[in-house]
Design a protein around this motif. Structure first.
Motif: not given
Length: 109
Positions: A4-5, A7, A109
């Motif tokens: 994810d972005k 972590t 995204s």
């Protein structure tokens, strides 16, 4: 686990040693307090981060990487070093994503 972005960014920031929540939040541009709490809780439940609460007034909480967290930090640090060396490529990709998104009406995204 680290796709994810936020972590990898949180793990990278914790690699320097114990960090208080407020300091961590100020050091990560763009992350909300709610999202930071979610990431920290998930990392703690995965055994990658230790959370220590000091019973002071006001209460103080510090986060540190566990041994497992330090091991995961190694490849994240390598990716960060690569990103710093290739910032122009990453900027080019971001511009292409933005143009594509505007052209198709899709979210980037």
């Amino acid at each position: 686990m680290i796709a994810d972005k936020w972590t990898p960014i949180v793990i990278y920031c914790l690699s320097r040693g114990p960090v208080r929540f407020g300091e961590l939040h100020r050091g990560i541009t763009g992350i909300s307090k709610k999202m930071l709490i979610q990431v920290l809780r998930r990392l703690e439940s995965d055994g990658l981060v230790d959370r220590k609460v000091y019973e002071h007034i006001p209460p103080r909480t510090e986060y540190t990487l566990t041994t497992a967290g330090e091991r995961i930090h190694e490849p994240i640090a390598a990716i960060c070093r690569w990103a710093m060396k290739n910032d122009s490529l990453l900027e080019q990709i971001e511009r292409k994503r933005k143009r594509f998104s505007e052209k198709t009406g899709a979210g980037a995204s």
